[in-house]
Motif scaffolding. Structure first.
Motif, PDB file in Angstrom:
ATOM      1  N   PRO A 125       0.790  -1.321  -0.243  1.00  0.00           N
ATOM      2  CA  PRO A 125       0.124  -0.187   0.150  1.00  0.00           C
ATOM      3  C   PRO A 125       1.018   1.235  -0.248  1.00  0.00           C
ATOM      4  O   PRO A 125       0.138   2.465  -0.254  1.00  0.00           O
ATOM      5  CB  PRO A 125      -1.145   0.148   0.819  1.00  0.00           C
ATOM      6  N   ALA A 126       2.133   1.096   0.725  1.00  0.00           N
ATOM      7  CA  ALA A 126       2.609   2.512   0.505  1.00  0.00           C
ATOM      8  C   ALA A 126       3.918   3.208  -0.401  1.00  0.00           C
ATOM      9  O   ALA A 126       3.043   3.994  -0.948  1.00  0.00           O
ATOM     10  CB  ALA A 126       4.091   2.244   1.055  1.00  0.00           C
ATOM     11  N   LEU A 127       3.205   1.950  -1.675  1.00  0.00           N
ATOM     12  CA  LEU A 127       3.167   2.616  -3.146  1.00  0.00           C
ATOM     13  C   LEU A 127       2.247   2.924  -3.966  1.00  0.00           C
ATOM     14  O   LEU A 127       2.212   3.319  -5.059  1.00  0.00           O
ATOM     15  CB  LEU A 127       4.034   0.991  -4.156  1.00  0.00           C
ATOM     16  N   THR A 128       1.033   3.298  -3.125  1.00  0.00           N
ATOM     17  CA  THR A 128      -0.190   3.461  -4.400  1.00  0.00           C
ATOM     18  C   THR A 128      -0.032   5.307  -3.769  1.00  0.00           C
ATOM     19  O   THR A 128       0.183   5.704  -2.937  1.00  0.00           O
ATOM     20  CB  THR A 128      -1.441   2.757  -3.266  1.00  0.00           C
ATOM     21  N   SER A 129      -0.962   5.967  -4.911  1.00  0.00           N
ATOM     22  CA  SER A 129      -1.280   7.025  -4.333  1.00  0.00           C
ATOM     23  C   SER A 129      -2.378   7.529  -3.753  1.00  0.00           C
ATOM     24  O   SER A 129      -3.248   7.093  -3.165  1.00  0.00           O
ATOM     25  CB  SER A 129      -1.713   7.945  -6.265  1.00  0.00           C
ATOM     26  N   ILE A 130      -2.086   8.024  -2.726  1.00  0.00           N
ATOM     27  CA  ILE A 130      -3.255   9.052  -1.680  1.00  0.00           C
ATOM     28  C   ILE A 130      -2.968  10.543  -1.269  1.00  0.00           C
ATOM     29  O   ILE A 130      -2.389  11.085  -1.600  1.00  0.00           O
ATOM     30  CB  ILE A 130      -2.048   8.842   0.121  1.00  0.00           C
ATOM     31  N   ALA A 131      -4.698  10.234  -1.476  1.00  0.00           N
ATOM     32  CA  ALA A 131      -4.828  11.476  -1.590  1.00  0.00           C
ATOM     33  C   ALA A 131      -4.486  12.942  -0.931  1.00  0.00           C
ATOM     34  O   ALA A 131      -4.634  12.142   0.466  1.00  0.00           O
ATOM     35  CB  ALA A 131      -7.126  11.689  -1.845  1.00  0.00           C
ATOM     36  N   PRO A 132      -4.341  13.941  -1.127  1.00  0.00           N
ATOM     37  CA  PRO A 132      -4.091  14.475   0.511  1.00  0.00           C
ATOM     38  C   PRO A 132      -4.584  15.259   0.547  1.00  0.00           C
ATOM     39  O   PRO A 132      -6.421  14.838   0.523  1.00  0.00           O
ATOM     40  CB  PRO A 132      -3.384  15.679  -0.614  1.00  0.00           C
ATOM     41  N   SER A 133      -4.701  15.475   2.002  1.00  0.00           N
ATOM     42  CA  SER A 133      -6.144  15.597   2.918  1.00  0.00           C
ATOM     43  C   SER A 133      -4.355  16.691   4.061  1.00  0.00           C
ATOM     44  O   SER A 133      -3.850  16.962   4.393  1.00  0.00           O
ATOM     45  CB  SER A 133      -6.021  14.598   3.915  1.00  0.00           C
ATOM     46  N   GLY A 134      -6.041  17.714   4.691  1.00  0.00           N
ATOM     47  CA  GLY A 134      -5.482  18.541   6.174  1.00  0.00           C
ATOM     48  C   GLY A 134      -5.883  19.322   5.614  1.00  0.00           C
ATOM     49  O   GLY A 134      -7.447  19.836   5.649  1.00  0.00           O
ATOM     50  N   PRO A 135      -6.057  20.503   6.265  1.00  0.00           N
ATOM     51  CA  PRO A 135      -6.824  21.858   6.796  1.00  0.00           C
ATOM     52  C   PRO A 135      -7.322  23.136   5.267  1.00  0.00           C
ATOM     53  O   PRO A 135      -5.739  22.144   4.052  1.00  0.00           O
ATOM     54  CB  PRO A 135      -5.882  23.166   7.595  1.00  0.00           C
ATOM     55  N   PRO A 136      -7.881  23.333   5.493  1.00  0.00           N
ATOM     56  CA  PRO A 136      -8.163  24.825   3.986  1.00  0.00           C
ATOM     57  C   PRO A 136      -6.948  25.288   3.756  1.00  0.00           C
ATOM     58  O   PRO A 136      -6.586  25.782   4.264  1.00  0.00           O
ATOM     59  CB  PRO A 136      -9.263  25.698   4.321  1.00  0.00           C
ATOM     60  N   ILE A 187     -14.230  35.648  -4.807  1.00  0.00           N
ATOM     61  CA  ILE A 187     -13.791  37.614  -3.886  1.00  0.00           C
ATOM     62  C   ILE A 187     -12.684  36.712  -3.534  1.00  0.00           C
ATOM     63  O   ILE A 187     -13.178  36.121  -1.982  1.00  0.00           O
ATOM     64  CB  ILE A 187     -15.255  37.589  -2.978  1.00  0.00           C
ATOM     65  N   ALA A 188     -11.864  37.666  -3.239  1.00  0.00           N
ATOM     66  CA  ALA A 188     -10.517  38.004  -2.533  1.00  0.00           C
ATOM     67  C   ALA A 188     -11.031  38.882  -1.336  1.00  0.00           C
ATOM     68  O   ALA A 188     -11.676  39.469  -0.960  1.00  0.00           O
ATOM     69  CB  ALA A 188      -9.185  38.393  -3.206  1.00  0.00           C
ATOM     70  N   THR A 189      -9.850  38.745  -0.609  1.00  0.00           N
ATOM     71  CA  THR A 189      -9.703  40.192   1.123  1.00  0.00           C
ATOM     72  C   THR A 189      -9.735  40.527   0.789  1.00  0.00           C
ATOM     73  O   THR A 189     -10.431  41.634   2.001  1.00  0.00           O
ATOM     74  CB  THR A 189      -8.433  39.149   1.642  1.00  0.00           C
ATOM     75  N   ASP A 190      -9.506  41.666  -0.224  1.00  0.00           N
ATOM     76  CA  ASP A 190      -9.153  42.961  -0.730  1.00  0.00           C
ATOM     77  C   ASP A 190     -10.506  43.389  -1.663  1.00  0.00           C
ATOM     78  O   ASP A 190     -10.713  44.612  -1.906  1.00  0.00           O
ATOM     79  CB  ASP A 190      -8.149  42.946  -1.653  1.00  0.00           C
ATOM     80  N   GLY A 191     -11.450  42.232  -1.781  1.00  0.00           N
ATOM     81  CA  GLY A 191     -13.185  42.529  -2.763  1.00  0.00           C
ATOM     82  C   GLY A 191     -11.827  42.674  -4.290  1.00  0.00           C
ATOM     83  O   GLY A 191     -13.197  42.691  -4.989  1.00  0.00           O
ATOM     84  N   THR A 192     -11.467  41.647  -4.507  1.00  0.00           N
ATOM     85  CA  THR A 192     -10.952  41.888  -5.881  1.00  0.00           C
ATOM     86  C   THR A 192     -12.341  40.486  -6.120  1.00  0.00           C
ATOM     87  O   THR A 192     -12.173  39.626  -5.661  1.00  0.00           O
ATOM     88  CB  THR A 192      -9.817  41.542  -6.256  1.00  0.00           C
ATOM     89  N   ARG A 216      -5.989  30.244  -2.571  1.00  0.00           N
ATOM     90  CA  ARG A 216      -6.680  29.551  -2.180  1.00  0.00           C
ATOM     91  C   ARG A 216      -7.117  30.549  -0.513  1.00  0.00           C
ATOM     92  O   ARG A 216      -7.736  30.910  -0.088  1.00  0.00           O
ATOM     93  CB  ARG A 216      -6.673  28.124  -1.288  1.00  0.00           C
ATOM     94  N   GLU A 217      -5.373  30.564   0.166  1.00  0.00           N
ATOM     95  CA  GLU A 217      -5.479  31.626   0.767  1.00  0.00           C
ATOM     96  C   GLU A 217      -6.093  32.640   0.654  1.00  0.00           C
ATOM     97  O   GLU A 217      -6.261  34.150   1.821  1.00  0.00           O
ATOM     98  CB  GLU A 217      -3.983  31.654   1.824  1.00  0.00           C
ATOM     99  N   ASP A 218      -6.112  33.162  -0.301  1.00  0.00           N
ATOM    100  CA  ASP A 218      -6.623  34.978  -0.392  1.00  0.00           C
ATOM    101  C   ASP A 218      -7.839  34.836  -0.620  1.00  0.00           C
ATOM    102  O   ASP A 218      -8.149  36.541  -1.307  1.00  0.00           O
ATOM    103  CB  ASP A 218      -5.972  35.620  -2.051  1.00  0.00           C
ATOM    104  N   ALA A 219      -8.741  33.742  -0.824  1.00  0.00           N
ATOM    105  CA  ALA A 219      -9.850  33.765  -1.247  1.00  0.00           C
ATOM    106  C   ALA A 219     -10.859  34.014  -0.161  1.00  0.00           C
ATOM    107  O   ALA A 219     -10.840  32.687   0.713  1.00  0.00           O
ATOM    108  CB  ALA A 219     -10.070  32.960  -2.997  1.00  0.00           C
ATOM    109  N   VAL A 220     -12.472  34.442   0.445  1.00  0.00           N
ATOM    110  CA  VAL A 220     -13.223  34.532   1.324  1.00  0.00           C
ATOM    111  C   VAL A 220     -14.548  34.044   1.049  1.00  0.00           C
ATOM    112  O   VAL A 220     -14.875  33.903   1.730  1.00  0.00           O
ATOM    113  CB  VAL A 220     -12.857  35.846   2.435  1.00  0.00           C
ATOM    114  N   ARG A 221     -15.451  34.050  -0.263  1.00  0.00           N
ATOM    115  CA  ARG A 221     -16.508  34.110  -0.356  1.00  0.00           C
ATOM    116  C   ARG A 221     -16.627  33.350  -2.126  1.00  0.00           C
ATOM    117  O   ARG A 221     -15.670  33.880  -2.898  1.00  0.00           O
ATOM    118  CB  ARG A 221     -16.999  35.487  -0.315  1.00  0.00           C
ATOM    119  N   LEU A 222     -17.447  32.233  -2.339  1.00  0.00           N
ATOM    120  CA  LEU A 222     -17.612  31.519  -3.568  1.00  0.00           C
ATOM    121  C   LEU A 222     -19.157  32.384  -3.573  1.00  0.00           C
ATOM    122  O   LEU A 222     -20.046  32.644  -3.283  1.00  0.00           O
ATOM    123  CB  LEU A 222     -17.976  30.321  -3.262  1.00  0.00           C
TER     124      LEU A 222
END
Length: 240
Positions: A125-136, A187-192, A216-222
């Motif tokens: 199993p160590a050779l198989t591809s594992i989808a990344p996971s973690g916080p936003p 929409i980004a943090t500065d409103g762009t 992603r770290e600059d986006a605050v709204r969809l």
């Protein structure tokens, strides 16, 4: 009538598998004298088989059920019985060029690759591809978000995927007006505002992927808007 090349294919397969009859061996020996490339083909295939047999870092673990696998492999293998090879057509001495040969090994190699894939998947199993996971904001990780619908009858579910080149939204939507155009905007943090793409309302559920050139770290709204820029659905994004 069987193709002469098909007959050579059958004889090569029998030789590599070690299941060739004396009469077939005689026929194959004659063909090898007429078409030297057959020797190269047999040697190459035997070398591949030997390498697979001698590989120590690929182990096999029996899957829970092999019935579906067996049926899938059998569907890929020609149905001609091995004993029918003795009734193949006589092959003339006209030159047969390698470039004209059909890929007879495709179904067999496909089945072999399927078995090797299972061996690696179950035994290593160590050779198989594992989808990344973690916080936003984790690159490549799937991030579910809470989409709120602003129009009655509309249902939108969404997930985000952070990339080095921007942010991807995976959308499932129902209830949109058929044929109407809808725009997905980050929409980004500065409103762009960063348009990610458009979709048409459909009578069947919509599944689509759109992308915007905002990290992603600059986006605050969809937001999802109709052609008049009326808000149809939106989501406030967690900090990344």
């Amino acid at each position: 009538m069987s193709d002469p090349v098909d007959r050579i294919d059958e004889l090569i397969a029998a030789a590599v598998a070690g299941q060739i009859t004396p009469s077939e061996q005689h026929e194959l020996d004659r063909l090898r004298r007429e078409h030297p490339w057959i020797n190269e083909e047999i040697d190459a295939l035997r070398a591949v088989a030997a390498r697979l047999q001698d590989t120590d870092d690929v182990t096999w673990a029996q899957p829970a059920s092999t019935d579906a696998l067996r049926d899938r492999i059998l569907r890929e293998i020609p149905t001609q019985h091995p004993r029918d090879r003795n009734h193949g057509p006589e092959i003339g001495s006209a030159p047969l060029r390698r470039t004209n040969r059909r890929p007879w090994l495709t179904p067999l190699i496909g089945a072999a690759c399927l078995l090797i894939g299972l061996a690696i998947g179950f035994g290593a199993p160590a050779l198989t591809s594992i989808a990344p996971s973690g916080p936003p904001g984790t690159l490549g990780a799937i991030e579910p978000i809470d989409v709120r619908d602003a129009v009655a009858g509309v249902q939108v579910d969404a997930e985000l995927v952070a990339h080095t080149w921007g942010t991807e939204a995976v959308l499932d939507a129902t209830g949109l007006d058929i044929g109407a155009t809808y725009t997905v905007v980050f929409i980004a943090t500065d409103g762009t505002q960063f348009p990610a793409g458009q979709m048409l309302g459909s009578p069947v559920p919509i599944h689509c992927r759109v992308n915007a050139a905002v990290l992603r770290e600059d986006a605050v709204r969809l937001e999802i808007r109709d052609a008049e820029a009326t808000l149809v659905a939106h989501a406030d994004l967690p900090d990344a």
